[in-house]
Scaffold this active site. Structure first.
Site, short mmCIF file in Angstrom:
data_model
loop_
_atom_site.label_atom_id
_atom_site.label_comp_id
_atom_site.label_asym_id
_atom_site.label_seq_id
_atom_site.Cartn_x
_atom_site.Cartn_y
_atom_site.Cartn_z
N GLU A 260 0.85 -1.19 0.00
CA GLU A 260 0.00 0.00 0.00
C GLU A 260 0.89 1.24 0.00
O GLU A 260 1.79 1.36 0.82
CB GLU A 260 -0.91 -0.03 1.25
N ASP A 383 -18.10 5.64 -14.01
CA ASP A 383 -16.69 5.76 -13.67
C ASP A 383 -16.00 6.90 -14.41
O ASP A 383 -15.06 7.49 -13.91
CB ASP A 383 -15.95 4.44 -13.97
N HIS A 519 -37.07 -9.50 14.96
CA HIS A 519 -36.25 -10.26 15.89
C HIS A 519 -36.39 -11.74 15.59
O HIS A 519 -37.49 -12.21 15.34
CB HIS A 519 -36.70 -10.00 17.33
#
Lengths: 539, 667
Positions: A260, A383, A519
């Site tokens: 990185e 993009d 739940h």
């Protein structure tokens, strides 16, 4: 439809009527109402949309272009889409979709090999869990083909004309106004449209010094083919793509080294989430990493003969720090727009690192910054505009562009677009990181609130023996509105939608805290966080 | 989110707040320590958590007269330096219960309730509503007894100068053993949630001796809410780990010591041993050697070797290479400057590049026999490259092993996790696994296994037989009659072995030549017919002998045989019971063998290899369909041709066949 025909005159192009060489008078402005009589240049039925072949032409058939096309047809606009022989685009063919197939298969291998974890369920796997690499790769390929087929089918069914070549803008020019013509790069045929949407997508970015052979050194394009499962693979870049592939590789038995360039691993993630992710997705796995270093020179290897060599230099001092010899290297250093050679320059559009500047309505600007001028009938989504490089963001932008084409001014709220990283467990988010939210709150003068739910206190998560993870809700203390939510934990990607809807609708934590959650479900992790924000306790 | 204010009694000297940061799962350990420079502050040795930086020689204990309990400002988040008391939920004089919220504190992230740890009475509020206090500073005093409220309220008014009355016995563990006089800090088990009483160290991310930097995660602690990383607060070196991986420690008890100077590690290790004993106090006797403050810090002699760029680039010289070599090198990704040229004037040729690709370490050596180059050459990593996988590196570091001493079995000879584990003895060496995902390879035995005595004897005997010229003769024998008889006598306890031995012995009676032994001088006829039968036993092969088989009944033989086999298995056969045979039978019929021949044991004249019985369809005029089913067995006789000839063997087999086909005479 009628509205558009009527309004055509107001915004009509100043294009010259030349059928072949489309020369645009440089003097014309975008607001020109000199509607030149345009002769249809193709055999297509021009009458249905006035002087143009189509109401809308979309260049690029990825998820963005597809979303735009579907919405265009729902608005009864005649539509054509240039696929560039790549129906489905990156997401479907070389991205989100096939990677999910690899993650699904490898995730099962990981689960079934986690004998200790299975033992806690009382499950025992006799013998070794094995997989067939080719079978896994085939699953990914078949999935991509299937999704691609579905996508193409939906376009055909809705009456979208699919033009197979790559679309190239024709006309425009320095300071010119509208652009109405698109050439099919394959056939050379020119089509016209009243409005044009650019959706060319992106391609993997390969940093200088890195030689990609797509066999031992590859981008996500090559990685998705899963040509091998290397013993040791270096992944350059620790963003979504790199992280997902580290999940796949380690599940299948590889060891991984992340490289990185930024000082932190997973730099694009919320720091707190990144730290959890480091523990859940990196530290407990055969993964190590180097940060603050560039892979300055990556040389492909020959399997069994020569390893891949990666020379790393310090990101700051540029001094050589280490050389790795690994079996494979994956380059996951981001993506760059696929906007070259599509006529942008000649249309008078300046890009920045390939990115096309757009205004909030997704209309193309001639350049980035204040000097840019809006080209009123040309849009760019996905993009290529770099606003948010996600398939569903592109689709949202495509829908937004169509809305604007229809005269209903619309902007996309990018803060409300969720994102997910499909590791095991998943990471999902909507809105800014906490660091960004703190800055934003300070700048805009409001107080940031923060509340958290934990998976370890959740019945369903415990039943699944997947108690690791957290969900944090960031909200505006004054208004109560949810600003951002970051989740790491089992099924985080499916949990984020509620939060994205809340951000989009401006729902407050007070409202959310009173909404009933099923739940026992993982949603209760969010319930805990919402309730916590208003001083309530959850189960 | 609720937090408990840790409240400890004055006897514990310094009271700290249990701190938790469930929002921030990163569990930053707050600095909850006193300022050692401040002479008036009391410094605890045991009850502090987080990194309590102390100077041993400055430790001083002070306390309040009454049983006062202090409430300090908790660190509610990793970034919190000070907190503002938003509301006191209790007033002075109020009774408080453990777990009850007593105040609301505003941190930089959120407002949170702070709960009490123990029962008592709120005696004095030092930090009023709206006021802020530094994390770790005392915000209120609590009396254990209602009657003490007044005195505590008075005495505790000025925290900066607490009445130094009762000097409490050193609260430090293992009283009497002081901390060494070195600068260090103590890492205590943090309270990671409001309900956490003790924490389990899931893993240490640093080992003893490792340098740690402030903010660096050093261990993972498991709480009831989540596993959290605990980060170091200051730079230093892990001197001693007190609570090992998998062990639990009570909140606030020390789990590790962190030295400021690397040189102090040994002294702190000794000190840690006294702490590790904890309340149990077991052992811990060794007084830590006082460390001289002058002890010069060990300068890291091993400065990290600056790895130079791998292959030494040929000094300055221009690279002379053929265009093909250049292209090939580029294709193969080989730095052409590292290739040794063998062409004219040292020019690099395409072959040189190929050789370099095959054995980059020794391109010169490879140049000669390119064709003979090994298909999978060994790879020598470039200079500075650590040829070990990430896991291997981590494991080696943990085990303090030098990777260069470990033989790698991974790709390109790299050290794998298994290699390290083998080096540490954690796993046994095993064959390198094949491709990932392939089925697990069969564990095949490998290497020399010395013969047992019996195996040695067998091999010696077999070698001896090489001097003997033998011939073999086979014959099929119809077995239906024999089988029929066997079924009849089986209930009486007659075995096939006994029947076979008897049949052979009977045939030998008629052909004594086959029962003879070769002597240099002539044929030696054995008086007795002793039938040896080969028995495979664990670890070898042995031939117990049924003596005088021709003269004994099958029941007797069967019984005898059973006893012999048992003895053979137990290894208690006497020599006479296994080396007195005059003729041997080797029966593999039970294995389904259709035909085989046996090696003649030296000293004997013949050995009969008995194969399995098989069924055949043969023509038969009497049968309804013109055919019938019969059973046949093939026997093969191996004889010493020096005294026994083919005709002898043939006649013997004929007799044997006749006996087998009318076996009544056997019983």
């Amino acid at each position: 439809m009628r509205f558009f025909l009527a309004s055509l005159a107001l915004v009509a192009s100043s294009s010259s009527p030349s059928a072949t060489a489309f020369v645009v008078p440089s003097s014309s402005s975008s607001s020109s109402i000199a509607a030149a009589a345009k002769i249809a240049t193709t055999s297509l039925d021009a009458s249905k949309c006035g002087n143009y072949d189509y109401d809308v032409i979309i260049i690029g058939c990825g998820v963005g272009g597809h979303g735009a096309a579907l919405h265009s047809r729902s608005q009864e606009l005649s539509t054509a889409i240039f696929s560039g022989n790549d129906v489905g685009g990156t997401c479907v063919n070389r991205g989100c979709v096939p990677s999910k197939a690899l993650l699904a298969a490898s995730g099962r291998v990981r689960e079934m090999r986690a004998t200790e974890h299975l033992g806690e369920f009382g499950i025992k796997v006799e013998g070794e869990v094995t997989y067939d690499r080719e079978g896994v790769a085939r699953h990914a390929k078949q999935l991509a083909n299937r999704v691609k087929g579905n996508l193409e089918g939906s376009l055909v069914a809705l009456g979208v004309d699919i033009i197979e070549g790559r679309g190239i803008l024709v006309g425009g020019g320095a300071g010119a106004g509208e652009v109405h013509e698109v050439k099919d790069a394959t056939s050379g045929k020119v089509y016209t449209a009243k409005d044009i949407i650019l959706a060319p997508g992106s391609i993997p970015f390969v940093p200088p010094g890195v030689t990609v052979d797509e066999k031992t050194v590859y981008t996500s394009d090559g990685a998705l083919e899963l040509q091998s499962v290397p013993q040791w693979v270096a992944i350059i870049g620790s963003g979504y793509i790199g992280l997902e592939f580290s999940d796949v590789y380690t599940a299948l038995g590889s060891e991984v080294t992340f490289i990185e360039a930024l000082p932190n691993i997973m730099p694009t993630f919320d720091r707190e989430i990144a730290k959890q992710a480091e523990r859940l997705l990196i530290r407990d796995r055969p993964i190590d990493y180097r940060t603050g270093v560039f892979a300055s020179e990556v040389t492909p290897g020959i399997p069994g003969v020569k390893p891949v060599t990666i020379k790393m230099i310090d990101a700051k001092t540029k001094e050589h720090v280490e050389t790795l010899e690994v079996d494979a290297a994956m380059v996951a250093t981001g993506r760059v727009p696929n906007t070259a050679n599509m006529g942008l320059e000649s249309a008078g559009i300046e890009t920045s690192r390939g990115f096309v500047a757009v205004d909030p309505q997704m209309r193309v600007m001639t350049k980035h910054g204040d000097e840019g001028v809006v080209i009123p009938n040309l849009y760019c989504i996905g993009d290529a505009n770099g606003k948010m490089m996600l398939a569903h963001a592109a689709s949202a932008q495509g829908i937004s562009a169509i809305e604007n084409i229809c005269g209903r001014s619309h902007t996309v709220n990018h803060d409300a677009i969720p994102a997910a990283c499909f590791t095991h467990p998943e990471i999902a988010m909507v809105g800014p990181t906490e660091e960004q939210a703190i800055e934003r709150a300070a700048k805009e003068g409001w107080t940031l609130g923060k509340s958290q739910g934990s998976f370890r206190a959740n019945s369903k998560a415990l039943a699944e023996l997947e108690g690791n993870g957290m969900a944090k809700v960031l909200y505006n203390k004054e208004s109560g509105k949810v600003v951002a939510v970051h989740i790491i934990g089992i099924h985080a990607a499916d949990l984020i939608q509620e939060c994205a809807n809340a951000v989009a609708a401006g729902t407050t934590v007070q409202e959310l805290s009173m909404m009933v959650h099923t739940h026992p479900t993982l949603c209760e992790v969010l319930d805990e966080a919402f309730k916590g924000a208003v001083g309530m306790s959850a189960h | 989110m609720k937090f408990i204010a840790g409240i400890s009694s004055a006897t514990a000297l310094f009271c700290l707040l249990a701190w938790t940061d469930p929002e921030a799962a990163r569990a930053f350990v707050p600095s909850t320590t006193t300022k050692t420079s401040s002479s008036s502050s009391s410094v605890a040795s045991s009850s502090s958590f987080g990194l309590a930086r102390r100077r041993g020689h400055q430790r001083r204990s002070t306390s309040l007269d009454a049983e006062a309990i202090k409430i300090t400002m908790p660190a509610l988040s990793s970034t919190m330096k000070e907190g503002r008391v938003v509301t006191w939920l209790k007033s002075e004089g109020d009774a408080i219960e453990a777990g009850e919220a007593i105040m609301v504190v505003e941190s930089d992230k959120a407002d949170m309730d702070v709960e009490a740890f123990e029962d008592g009475y709120l005696a004095k509020i030092l930090t009023r509503e709206g006021e802020t206090a530094e994390v770790g500073s005392v915000v209120a005093l609590v009396a254990a007894l209602e009657g003490d409220i007044a005195s505590i309220a008075e005495g505790g008014g000025d925290d900066a100068a607490p009445p130094a009355a009762a000097i409490v016995a050193e609260a430090g563990p293992a009283a009497g053993v002081g901390a060494p006089d070195v600068e260090f800090s103590q890492l205590d088990m943090p309270a990671l949630s409001s309900t956490m009483k003790e924490g389990k160290v899931v893993s240490w991310l640093k080992s003893e001796g490792d340098a740690v930097g402030a903010g660096e995660a050093i261990m993972v602690v498991e709480s009831d809410k989540a596993d959290m990383d605990v980060e170091a607060f200051e730079d230093g070196f892990i001197a001693a780990i007190i609570t090992g991986e998998g062990e639990a420690a009570a909140v606030g008890s020390p789990v590790a010591l962190i030295a400021s100077n690397e040189a102090d590690i040994p002294a702190l290790k000794a000190y840690a041993a006294t702490l590790a004993g904890g309340g149990g106090g077991g052992g811990g006797g060794a007084a830590p050697a006082p460390v001289s403050a002058l002890a010069s810090p060990v300068v890291a002699a091993k400065a990290p070797p600056k790895a130079t760029a791998a292959p030494a680039a040929s000094a300055g010289g221009r690279v002379v290479a053929s265009p093909l070599a250049k292209t090939m090198a580029a294709d193969m990704g080989i730095d052409i400057s590292t290739v040794v040229g063998t062409g004219p004037d040292g020019r690099i040729t395409a072959a040189d590049v190929q050789n370099a690709a095959l054995s980059p370490a020794a391109p010169a050596a490879a140049k000669k026999g390119a064709a003979a180059a090994p298909k999978v050459p060994s790879w020598t990593p470039a200079a500075g490259v650590i040829a070990a996988t990430p896991t291997a590196r981590a494991l080696a570091k943990k085990a303090k092993l030098d990777l260069s001493t470990i033989v790698g079995t991974g790709e390109f000879g790299r050290v794998t996790a298994d290699d390290v584990k083998m080096a540490t003895g954690e796993i046994k060496p095993k064959k390198k696994s094949v491709a990932l995902g392939a089925p697990a390879p069969v564990e095949l035995p490998e290497g020399l296994v010395p013969f047992t005595g019996m195996q040695r004897a067998v091999s010696n005997n077999m070698e001896k037989t090489l001097d003997c010229p033998v011939f073999r003769a086979s014959r099929e024998i119809e077995m239906d009659a024999f089988n029929e008889l066997y079924q009849q006598v089986k209930p009486k306890g007659v075995t096939v072995s006994a029947l076979l031995a008897k049949a052979v012995a009977k045939a030998l009676e008629k052909h004594p030549i086959v029962n003879s032994s070769y002597r240099k001088e002539g044929t030696f006829f054995n008086k007795d017919i002793n039938i040896a039968m080969a028995v495979a036993i664990d670890g070898g092969l042995i031939t117990p002998v049924l003596k005088n088989a021709n003269e004994r009944g099958v029941l007797d033989l069967g019984e005898d045989w059973k006893g012999l086999v048992d003895k053979a298995k137990a290894g208690t056969l006497k020599p006479d019971e296994y080396n007195s045979g005059t003729f041997t039978i080797s029966n593999m019929g039970m294995f389904g063998i259709s035909q085989f021949d046996a090696i003649l044991p030296s000293g004997q004249g013949g050995i009969l290899a008995v194969a399995g019985t098989q069924e055949y369809i043969v023509p038969c005029k009497q049968a309804v369909l013109g055919m019938k089913k019969i059973s046949k067995m093939t026997v093969t006789l191996t004889c010493d041709h020096r005294q026994i000839y083919g005709a002898d063997a043939a006649l013997f087999l004929k007799t044997f066949s006749e006996i087998m086909m009318s076996p009544k005479s056997l019983v």
